[in-house]
Write a protein that holds these residues in place. Structure first.
Motif: not given
Length: 406
Positions: A1-18, A142-149
């Motif tokens: 569960m913890m691994l899935r949570a961290v993985s989801a946050q990492f992918l979202a941060n990598a996309f939104a931040g990038g 996070s993906l939705l709001q950053r992409s649209l902005a």
């Protein structure tokens, strides 16, 4: 569960931040160093005011949604309404001040404040999802709001005339964020954000979190404000701003597991000894060295590709700023751990003290060394902040040991 949570946050941060990082470099190349300095000034002022809009509520939402310890005072479900009321009140006051100020940056500042008002409302929703442990849902949000902005801002800058480009970028980004929030209304319960209600008790509890955020944001924005106040060359400020955004992007990527860690600790897990804390600090420093090396190799290529050759001087500032990672990564770890505790005032004092130190040192070094002085001030401030937070954590562990013995 913890691994899935961290993985989801990492992918979202990598996309939104990038995406945000590439957009920042793109807009820097499109409008030029001088206009980018104006954009960075408005962004810096807006981001500082956004901390007051937030009022510390996003951390309170994270903590109390994970563990409703405030239920005797008010229901945790009311927190989004209190947060929204604070954001609207602060933004109204800030807009009035800007309109009465007669600043030459007035239109840009108004647009930036509107952008950050929409951004903060989205953050309240995001941290509610994280507090509930819905990290995958938060990643999609996070993906939705950053992409649209970013999409709205890019389209506006491509299609709009050259005049008022700073204002256009902020207004278009705000519209993208607002559309994302309206889309979320159809699929999630964020109606509380649309029904503001004052909450004095919640506001008082949120004060230390507000001070932590204000101190942290000040440490990122004081450099631009000081350079502008001292009348430094706008082109040099623009180069420094590009370097600072790269530095922030590296920090943003590194913050992936921190909220997962905070929620986990809030739900009953504790650090077993000071030795565990020491290991975390060492790991943070090791990660900082690795990412700093990667950034030094990749940054010149990215600057030339996205922003253009005119931003190559930014590297001299980035080389200094990256030294701050050695201290900033442990700071992020210590803050995530500290926020799970109920002794947040210690961390608030540490952050505010470091911000005051940064202001004085930055003002002094910029006058003596020029723009690069702000970079050295940032590194020194992060080192001081790490020492202060280490002291807070060891005292917190000692207090827990005494309580357990008693």
């Amino acid at each position: 569960m913890m691994l899935r949570a961290v993985s989801a946050q990492f992918l979202a941060n990598a996309f939104a931040g990038g995406l945000s990082f590439l957009f920042t470099l793109w807009i820097a190349g499109r409008i030029g160093p001088a206009d980018f300095a104006a954009y960075s000034f408005c962004f810096s002022v807006g981001s500082l005011v956004s901390i007051l809009m937030d009022g510390g509520y996003h951390k309170l939402l994270l903590r109390e949604t994970a563990s409703s310890s405030l239920s005797d005072t008010f229901p945790a479900r009311d927190l989004p309404r209190f947060a929204s009321a604070n954001a609207l009140l602060v933004s109204g006051v800030a807009l009035l001040v800007v309109l009465l100020s007669g600043s030459r940056y007035q239109s840009g500042l108004v647009a930036a404040l509107l952008y950050f008002l929409c951004f903060i409302q989205g953050q309240f929703f995001s941290f509610t999802l994280r507090g509930e442990g819905r990290f995958q849902s938060d990643a999609l949000w996070s993906l939705l709001q950053r992409s649209l902005a970013v999409l709205f801002a890019v389209l506006a800058l491509v299609l709009a005339p050259a005049q008022h480009r700073v204002v256009i970028a902020f207004v278009a980004g705000a519209l993208g964020l607002l559309l994302a929030l309206l889309l979320a209304l159809r699929n999630a319960d964020v109606r509380a954000l649309m029904r503001p209600k004052p909450g004095l008790a919640a506001g008082l509890v949120a004060i230390p979190f507000l001070l932590v955020d204000l101190g942290a944001m000040a440490n990122f924005r004081i450099d631009i404000l000081v350079q502008t106040a001292l009348g430094m060359d706008p082109a040099r400020i623009g180069h420094y701003s590009a370097a600072a955004r790269i530095y922030e992007a590296v920090i943003y990527f590194a913050a992936v597991p921190l909220y997962v860690l905070t929620v986990g600790l809030r739900q009953g897990k504790v650090l077993d000894s000071p030795a565990t804390l020491t290991r975390l600090v060492i790991r943070g420093m090791t990660a900082a060295v690795l990412l700093a090396g990667i950034t030094m190799v990749a940054a010149p290529w990215l600057l030339a590709l996205v922003a253009g050759e005119s931003y190559r001087p930014a590297m001299q500032y980035l080389h200094v700023l990256l030294g701050g990672l050695l201290f900033h990564f442990p700071v992020l770890l210590l803050l995530a751990i500290g926020l799970s505790s109920d002794r947040s005032w210690r961390f608030a004092f540490a952050y505010c003290g470091a911000a005051g130190f940064n202001l004085v040192l930055s003002w002094t070094l910029v006058q003596r060394l020029g723009v690069v002085g702000a970079a050295w001030s940032n590194v020194a401030t992060q080192a001081l902040l790490m020492l202060l937070l280490v002291g807070c954590m060891y005292r917190l562990h000692d207090a827990r040991a005494v309580a357990t013995t008693a």
